[in-house]
Write a protein that holds these residues in place. Sequence first.
Motif, mmCIF file in Angstrom:
data_model
loop_
_atom_site.group_PDB
_atom_site.id
_atom_site.type_symbol
_atom_site.label_atom_id
_atom_site.label_comp_id
_atom_site.label_asym_id
_atom_site.label_seq_id
_atom_site.Cartn_x
_atom_site.Cartn_y
_atom_site.Cartn_z
ATOM 1 N N TRP B 25 91.983 19.453 -40.384
ATOM 2 C CA TRP B 25 91.831 18.004 -40.359
ATOM 3 C C TRP B 25 90.806 17.588 -41.420
ATOM 4 O O TRP B 25 89.960 18.388 -41.824
ATOM 5 N N CYS B 26 90.851 16.321 -41.818
ATOM 6 C CA CYS B 26 89.880 15.840 -42.799
ATOM 7 C C CYS B 26 88.466 15.994 -42.222
ATOM 8 O O CYS B 26 88.264 15.783 -41.027
ATOM 9 N N PRO B 27 87.525 16.309 -43.069
ATOM 10 C CA PRO B 27 86.137 16.379 -42.574
ATOM 11 C C PRO B 27 85.761 15.035 -41.955
ATOM 12 O O PRO B 27 86.072 13.995 -42.519
ATOM 13 N N GLY B 28 85.134 15.094 -40.810
ATOM 14 C CA GLY B 28 84.692 13.860 -40.163
ATOM 15 C C GLY B 28 85.717 13.256 -39.231
ATOM 16 O O GLY B 28 85.466 12.268 -38.552
ATOM 17 N N CYS B 29 86.908 13.831 -39.165
ATOM 18 C CA CYS B 29 87.967 13.302 -38.299
ATOM 19 C C CYS B 29 87.582 13.463 -36.830
ATOM 20 O O CYS B 29 86.986 14.472 -36.449
ATOM 21 N N GLY B 30 87.946 12.469 -36.039
ATOM 22 C CA GLY B 30 87.640 12.512 -34.609
ATOM 23 C C GLY B 30 88.310 13.659 -33.879
ATOM 24 O O GLY B 30 87.897 14.030 -32.762
ATOM 25 N N GLY B 59 102.268 14.735 -36.456
ATOM 26 C CA GLY B 59 101.167 13.829 -36.751
ATOM 27 C C GLY B 59 99.921 14.669 -36.910
ATOM 28 O O GLY B 59 99.947 15.878 -36.674
ATOM 29 N N CYS B 60 98.824 14.032 -37.302
ATOM 30 C CA CYS B 60 97.593 14.802 -37.482
ATOM 31 C C CYS B 60 97.237 15.531 -36.195
ATOM 32 O O CYS B 60 96.955 16.722 -36.183
ATOM 33 N N SER B 61 97.260 14.797 -35.071
ATOM 34 C CA SER B 61 96.836 15.390 -33.806
ATOM 35 C C SER B 61 97.711 16.583 -33.430
ATOM 36 O O SER B 61 97.268 17.517 -32.776
ATOM 37 N N ASN B 208 88.791 8.315 -34.055
ATOM 38 C CA ASN B 208 88.554 7.690 -35.349
ATOM 39 C C ASN B 208 89.245 8.458 -36.468
ATOM 40 O O ASN B 208 89.066 9.659 -36.620
ATOM 41 N N CYS B 209 90.092 7.744 -37.239
ATOM 42 C CA CYS B 209 90.653 8.322 -38.452
ATOM 43 C C CYS B 209 89.776 7.794 -39.576
ATOM 44 O O CYS B 209 89.930 6.654 -40.001
ATOM 45 N N ASN B 210 88.849 8.641 -40.002
ATOM 46 C CA ASN B 210 87.867 8.142 -40.951
ATOM 47 C C ASN B 210 88.445 7.938 -42.342
ATOM 48 O O ASN B 210 87.815 7.368 -43.202
ATOM 49 N N VAL B 211 89.659 8.410 -42.571
ATOM 50 C CA VAL B 211 90.260 8.246 -43.891
ATOM 51 C C VAL B 211 91.085 6.961 -43.992
ATOM 52 O O VAL B 211 90.963 6.206 -44.943
#
Lengths: 612, 344
Positions: B25-30, B59-61, B208-211
């Motif tokens: 996952w992207c760094p910082g992703c919930g 999906g990301c999750s 939170n999807c920080n991107v």
Amino acid sequence: MKIVEEKNEVTIVFAGDSGDGIQLTGTQFTTTNALFGNDISTFPDYPAEIRAPQGTVAGVSGFQLKFGSNEVYTPGDICDVLVAMNAAALKVNLPRLRKNGTIILNTDGFNAKDIKLAKYENNPLEDKSLDDYRTIQIDVSKLTKAALVDSGMGKKEIDRSRNMFVLGFLYYMYSRKLENTEKFIKEKFAKKPELIDANLKVLNAGYNYADTSEIFTSRYNVKAAELPKGEYRSIMGNQATAIGLVAASQKAGLDLFYGTYPITPASDILHELAKHKNFGVKTFQAEDEIAAICSVIGAAFGGKLGVTASSGPGIALKGEAIGLGVMLELPMVICNVQRGGPSTGLPTKTEQSDLLQAIYGRNGEAPMPVIAASSPSDCFETVYEAVRIAIEHMTPVFFLSDGYIANGSEPWKFPNPDSLKEIKAPFINGEVEKPFLPYRRDQNFVRRWAIPGVEGLEHRIGGLEKQDETGDVSYDPENHEKMVKIRQAKVDAVVNSIPLQEINNGLPEGEVLVIGWGSTFGVIKTAVKKAVEEGVKVGHIHLRYLNPLPKNLGELIQKFDHVIVPEMNNGQLVKILRDKYLVDAKGINKIKGIPFSTQEIIDAIEDSIIKV
Amino acid sequence: MSELEVLEQIKLSPKDFATDQDVKWCPGCGDYSILKQVQSIMPELGRKKEDIVFISGIGCSSRFPYYMNTYGMHSIHGRATAIASGLKISRPDLSVWIVTGDGDSLSIGGNHLIHMIRRNFDLNVLLFNNEIYGLTKGQYSPTSKAGKVTKSTPMGSVDHPFNPMALCLGASATFIARTLDRDPKHQREVLLQGSKHVGTSIIEIYQNCNVFNDGAFEVFTDKGSKPIETLMMESGQPLVFGAESEFGIKLDGSTPRVVELSSVSKNELWIHDEKDRFKAQLLTSFFDDPTVEGHLPRPFGVFYQEDRFRYEDAISQQIERAIEIKGKGDLAKLLSGNNVWKVG
Ligand code: SF4
């Protein structure tokens, strides 16, 4: 005493309003003749609308059957006898009757209103249009009423037993006993004794009326057929499919999970399986076609025998998930009881137009085995094979049937359970490598079935491309190509576990080879037999295994000058054969929602020779 | 063996549930925080690793199963719920977890979600709601607020968003709860409660999807606004909120009103009762836009919980019943049917 005249075979069509109990009459007549020992083939033809307006052409329900003292492979092209309960039934079915054939008419279904509803200009009983036939006119309604005059029943209820009068009449006409139907009536109405009484009365009234009236001077008899020795029962295609699935699950030692969504003409498989819960069968009527196949994937992951069934439109919806099944390499069977397409098409009519969909109809390179049943009873063995291939080769398998064989019936020399092939699931027993490699394969490229609950085999699988052996997600270009080839090689390797193709009928070499698949078996067999008798050098191959094709098919094809491929579609198997064997095969196509007639196939065989 | 002894024997730690795969996952992703909490509660299920299955869609999750050292399947878009249904019917013995997102389960998989819920299989659903399509790089989702500007809605979305908790309750859910990626303690508590529920537990997690949608839930997580914007429901306790618990919710007829505790005694407040279906309906409708004047705070915790029969149990019982009545299936009899005739 009337003279009894012997016949080799007779084709009868029962036709009436969809509320007239035609299917029941046909089924009863079939069972009685089957129990007597005739060979039989049946073909019900019912309207798409459940309750189309009474008396109209759209509401006509038909049931055709052929019974004989010879082997019978089709429900017949042309009928000898037409039973028409009303004017619309006559109008729809008269074209099926041979010249000089017999029409048994219920005159009460030919009053002014019926004539108008059937859109006849004149009453066919009064103009000369039936002069070429022998008509037997009976006021069935009146006679039924007379038989029940003391019953205290209302007109509606009385009318409902009219079909029993007709049945009794035909039993007399064809020298059959009432016993089987009497037994049936007693069982069916066990909870309503007054109806047992009424139906038995009417049945007997019909029989006696035929006996005492001066309508005909002779009765007919069709001797028992000389079928191979053994025990028989009558079976319908969807029923044979359901039973085949239960048998395969028992032999494989796996519980059957059947996830499906109602659709014509596949739903009867669900109805049948739902009766067999005592075999551990779990049926799941899902919210839609997609959920149905997905639930099957879940069950397969859990180590059960997962099966779904549908028809064309439903199969289209399942496409993506079937692709997931291919990618996961889990065993499952997808049954397609084909019907006329595209889109909603002709739900109650038959067609063979989903072959290419089965073989190619998924995104990406997603090969899977495809096999097809050739007759109602053959559904048993073919679906059993589908399960065997699915489990032993760890792959989704398509099983194709169609509306014609799904609802058709024939006598079946049922097997002894002990004679059924063993099915061995590739579960993991004993030691396993560490770390566990879920996509490690055997010499047939088959991976092992690692199911939840087994310690040490925890693993993750998914729809993303996976690395060879580990199953980890991989976007590596070399690996992707390798995996595509492996999945293809795995399906190709199924060829090693299927029998070589035989010439099913006719000659092993000669002028014309007829290659068929699916429900055209009976009609091609009959036509080829006749053509051979007439001196044509013709052979017949009927393919059960459509992907992969049997190893020796190419060689067999070489032995004939011409190849024709009759299909109830616009030419699908023919494309595959031309592609695979570079053979100038010619398609013979009928896309009318009705099966080929024997004559059509004979003409095609003869044409293929003349044209050259 | 008692339950305790089994637990004793299994003795797993969160680490046992981590895999060797790099988490992508992207760094910082919930999602990271959720993965951590889920791994942390696993040992408390009292189940062996091999009896646990994680199923996800797309999906990301849905990458989640790859990071859990249990059985797992990363399936296709929207169908995890349907796949899990089949698995649970055929294998009632397994502990099944569905990992899904707002696009996966509320858009393409909406139909399966509601039908799975009404059947009440004994399984758990982790619904990561980030109000955006992350994996396809930032289109609005069925939970995005009206007017949301995204790549696919440059002039703002004209879609009305789903209220996931109300939707699930409407589909006859037997357990619904909401929590936050940025409140690990609360998350852990809710996850544990959900895991103990016998039936389908739906846990919506604001993630939170920080991107592509950074800060979508900031008002509920930011130290300054959180106390006043969130209502932490606790069973048997009055509904209170505010930095000093200075506000409460009181029912005025069937209308919830925010009251100051300085003027109303605690006894008059709405006492949260997880078993009360009607009140749960009201609570799920606490879904106001936090920027609107006079809005109600957003509830977190367990809205509703009910004990209802599970589909898979009913199916298994029918099988037992069928065997009782007809005896175990006899294949020879099935093949021969009732009308046999002999030739020769
Ligand atoms: S796109 Fe958004 S949701 Fe997806 S991994 Fe990145 S931050 Fe997380």
